[in-house]
Motif scaffolding. Sequence first.
Motif, PDB file in Angstrom:
ATOM      1  N   GLY A  55     -28.998 -13.542 -67.746  1.00  0.00           N
ATOM      2  CA  GLY A  55     -27.766 -14.121 -67.233  1.00  0.00           C
ATOM      3  C   GLY A  55     -27.200 -15.272 -68.033  1.00  0.00           C
ATOM      4  O   GLY A  55     -26.010 -15.554 -67.952  1.00  0.00           O
ATOM      5  N   ASP A  56     -28.026 -15.946 -68.835  1.00  0.00           N
ATOM      6  CA  ASP A  56     -27.514 -17.059 -69.633  1.00  0.00           C
ATOM      7  C   ASP A  56     -27.199 -16.620 -71.066  1.00  0.00           C
ATOM      8  O   ASP A  56     -27.019 -17.435 -71.946  1.00  0.00           O
ATOM      9  CB  ASP A  56     -28.503 -18.226 -69.624  1.00  0.00           C
ATOM     10  CG  ASP A  56     -29.840 -17.880 -70.250  1.00  0.00           C
ATOM     11  OD1 ASP A  56     -30.130 -16.680 -70.446  1.00  0.00           O
ATOM     12  OD2 ASP A  56     -30.614 -18.807 -70.536  1.00  0.00           O
ATOM     13  N   GLN A  57     -27.122 -15.301 -71.273  1.00  0.00           N
ATOM     14  CA  GLN A  57     -26.870 -14.769 -72.615  1.00  0.00           C
ATOM     15  C   GLN A  57     -25.613 -13.890 -72.648  1.00  0.00           C
ATOM     16  O   GLN A  57     -25.580 -12.858 -73.296  1.00  0.00           O
ATOM     17  CB  GLN A  57     -28.086 -13.960 -73.085  1.00  0.00           C
ATOM     18  CG  GLN A  57     -29.346 -14.782 -73.142  1.00  0.00           C
ATOM     19  CD  GLN A  57     -30.576 -13.944 -73.406  1.00  0.00           C
ATOM     20  OE1 GLN A  57     -30.601 -12.756 -73.157  1.00  0.00           O
ATOM     21  NE2 GLN A  57     -31.603 -14.590 -73.922  1.00  0.00           N
ATOM     22  N   LEU A  58     -24.593 -14.295 -71.937  1.00  0.00           N
ATOM     23  CA  LEU A  58     -23.379 -13.498 -71.825  1.00  0.00           C
ATOM     24  C   LEU A  58     -22.394 -13.861 -72.936  1.00  0.00           C
ATOM     25  O   LEU A  58     -21.317 -14.382 -72.695  1.00  0.00           O
ATOM     26  CB  LEU A  58     -22.744 -13.705 -70.438  1.00  0.00           C
ATOM     27  CG  LEU A  58     -23.679 -13.513 -69.238  1.00  0.00           C
ATOM     28  CD1 LEU A  58     -22.923 -13.742 -67.938  1.00  0.00           C
ATOM     29  CD2 LEU A  58     -24.332 -12.140 -69.258  1.00  0.00           C
ATOM     30  N   ASN A  59     -22.784 -13.554 -74.163  1.00  0.00           N
ATOM     31  CA  ASN A  59     -21.980 -13.891 -75.330  1.00  0.00           C
ATOM     32  C   ASN A  59     -21.427 -12.607 -75.937  1.00  0.00           C
ATOM     33  O   ASN A  59     -22.143 -11.865 -76.613  1.00  0.00           O
ATOM     34  CB  ASN A  59     -22.845 -14.638 -76.349  1.00  0.00           C
ATOM     35  CG  ASN A  59     -22.095 -14.974 -77.619  1.00  0.00           C
ATOM     36  OD1 ASN A  59     -20.906 -14.700 -77.754  1.00  0.00           O
ATOM     37  ND2 ASN A  59     -22.800 -15.570 -78.562  1.00  0.00           N
ATOM     38  N   ALA A  60     -20.162 -12.348 -75.723  1.00  0.00           N
ATOM     39  CA  ALA A  60     -19.527 -11.116 -76.206  1.00  0.00           C
ATOM     40  C   ALA A  60     -19.474 -11.041 -77.728  1.00  0.00           C
ATOM     41  O   ALA A  60     -19.254  -9.968 -78.284  1.00  0.00           O
ATOM     42  CB  ALA A  60     -18.120 -11.008 -75.623  1.00  0.00           C
ATOM     43  N   SER A  97     -23.495 -14.624 -60.515  1.00  0.00           N
ATOM     44  CA  SER A  97     -23.450 -13.181 -60.251  1.00  0.00           C
ATOM     45  C   SER A  97     -22.126 -12.581 -60.704  1.00  0.00           C
ATOM     46  O   SER A  97     -22.102 -11.505 -61.311  1.00  0.00           O
ATOM     47  CB  SER A  97     -23.656 -12.896 -58.764  1.00  0.00           C
ATOM     48  OG  SER A  97     -24.934 -13.291 -58.362  1.00  0.00           O
ATOM     49  N   LEU A  98     -21.033 -13.251 -60.409  1.00  0.00           N
ATOM     50  CA  LEU A  98     -19.724 -12.750 -60.809  1.00  0.00           C
ATOM     51  C   LEU A  98     -19.565 -12.729 -62.327  1.00  0.00           C
ATOM     52  O   LEU A  98     -18.944 -11.818 -62.877  1.00  0.00           O
ATOM     53  CB  LEU A  98     -18.616 -13.570 -60.159  1.00  0.00           C
ATOM     54  CG  LEU A  98     -18.437 -13.354 -58.656  1.00  0.00           C
ATOM     55  CD1 LEU A  98     -17.499 -14.400 -58.067  1.00  0.00           C
ATOM     56  CD2 LEU A  98     -17.935 -11.950 -58.360  1.00  0.00           C
ATOM     57  N   ALA A  99     -20.123 -13.721 -63.013  1.00  0.00           N
ATOM     58  CA  ALA A  99     -20.067 -13.747 -64.477  1.00  0.00           C
ATOM     59  C   ALA A  99     -20.837 -12.565 -65.066  1.00  0.00           C
ATOM     60  O   ALA A  99     -20.380 -11.916 -66.015  1.00  0.00           O
ATOM     61  CB  ALA A  99     -20.625 -15.065 -65.007  1.00  0.00           C
ATOM     62  N   MET A 100     -22.002 -12.269 -64.491  1.00  0.00           N
ATOM     63  CA  MET A 100     -22.797 -11.136 -64.970  1.00  0.00           C
ATOM     64  C   MET A 100     -22.054  -9.827 -64.737  1.00  0.00           C
ATOM     65  O   MET A 100     -22.032  -8.940 -65.600  1.00  0.00           O
ATOM     66  CB  MET A 100     -24.166 -11.126 -64.294  1.00  0.00           C
ATOM     67  CG  MET A 100     -25.031 -12.313 -64.707  1.00  0.00           C
ATOM     68  SD  MET A 100     -26.542 -12.446 -63.760  1.00  0.00           S
ATOM     69  CE  MET A 100     -27.546 -11.225 -64.585  1.00  0.00           C
ATOM     70  N   GLU A 151     -35.797 -20.206 -71.402  1.00  0.00           N
ATOM     71  CA  GLU A 151     -36.798 -20.725 -70.479  1.00  0.00           C
ATOM     72  C   GLU A 151     -38.171 -20.109 -70.728  1.00  0.00           C
ATOM     73  O   GLU A 151     -38.307 -18.891 -70.810  1.00  0.00           O
ATOM     74  CB  GLU A 151     -36.384 -20.431 -69.029  1.00  0.00           C
ATOM     75  CG  GLU A 151     -35.137 -21.149 -68.613  1.00  0.00           C
ATOM     76  CD  GLU A 151     -34.807 -20.882 -67.162  1.00  0.00           C
ATOM     77  OE1 GLU A 151     -35.737 -20.792 -66.343  1.00  0.00           O
ATOM     78  OE2 GLU A 151     -33.612 -20.779 -66.849  1.00  0.00           O
ATOM     79  N   TYR A 152     -39.169 -20.976 -70.804  1.00  0.00           N
ATOM     80  CA  TYR A 152     -40.545 -20.512 -70.995  1.00  0.00           C
ATOM     81  C   TYR A 152     -40.979 -19.605 -69.850  1.00  0.00           C
ATOM     82  O   TYR A 152     -41.698 -18.634 -70.058  1.00  0.00           O
ATOM     83  CB  TYR A 152     -41.496 -21.710 -71.107  1.00  0.00           C
ATOM     84  CG  TYR A 152     -42.939 -21.278 -71.202  1.00  0.00           C
ATOM     85  CD1 TYR A 152     -43.445 -20.788 -72.401  1.00  0.00           C
ATOM     86  CD2 TYR A 152     -43.784 -21.339 -70.100  1.00  0.00           C
ATOM     87  CE1 TYR A 152     -44.754 -20.362 -72.506  1.00  0.00           C
ATOM     88  CE2 TYR A 152     -45.102 -20.916 -70.190  1.00  0.00           C
ATOM     89  CZ  TYR A 152     -45.578 -20.429 -71.386  1.00  0.00           C
ATOM     90  OH  TYR A 152     -46.873 -20.005 -71.476  1.00  0.00           O
ATOM     91  N   ARG A 153     -40.512 -19.904 -68.664  1.00  0.00           N
ATOM     92  CA  ARG A 153     -40.844 -19.123 -67.474  1.00  0.00           C
ATOM     93  C   ARG A 153     -40.508 -17.644 -67.682  1.00  0.00           C
ATOM     94  O   ARG A 153     -41.298 -16.767 -67.392  1.00  0.00           O
ATOM     95  CB  ARG A 153     -40.084 -19.701 -66.269  1.00  0.00           C
ATOM     96  CG  ARG A 153     -40.225 -18.987 -64.976  1.00  0.00           C
ATOM     97  CD  ARG A 153     -39.355 -19.639 -63.899  1.00  0.00           C
ATOM     98  NE  ARG A 153     -37.960 -19.764 -64.280  1.00  0.00           N
ATOM     99  CZ  ARG A 153     -37.085 -18.773 -64.215  1.00  0.00           C
ATOM    100  NH1 ARG A 153     -37.460 -17.608 -63.776  1.00  0.00           N
ATOM    101  NH2 ARG A 153     -35.843 -18.958 -64.573  1.00  0.00           N
TER     102      ARG A 153
END
Length: 159
Positions: A55-60, A97-100, A151-153
């Motif tokens: 989710g934090d990788q939404l780079n077109a 969620s909407l961004a994804m 994130e390491y998690r």
Amino acid sequence: MLSEIDDRKHCLLQKKKTHRNMKINEQLLGKATPLFTTMILDELPKIKTLRWIFGDQLNARHSWYAEKCEETLYVIAELPQEINYVRHHVQKVCAFSLAMEAFSKSLQSRGHKVLHLTLDESIKFESLQQLIKIIITRTNCSSFEYQRPDEYRLLSQLH
């Protein structure tokens, strides 16, 4: 203060309201935009490459999307663990969620094969690892790719 269940219900209602408003706007503007369709997990195509998008990788502009390949499937999953590991405001969860979902639609409109799993769909799986294994098995892919999570998690779940 809302409970986690109330937060999820509120988020789902917000998403439905947004979809309804988008459909109404399309009708009013006369645009015949195809409705977003999600692949069904049981009916995934056989592919060579499975690419996981967090989710934090939404780079077109990422190099993955420069060319479309019929034998590549992109997976974007709204995961319960992403909202449960720390308490988030309901608006942040909805926006995430909407961004994804918007990113999934954008990739699909450019001709990429995309599997977008909502919270309701991904909550059925015990873990990220289980979900990945099931999708790999059902697609019979020979290559699994992902961008290194910040994130390491998350990174520790992929090894």
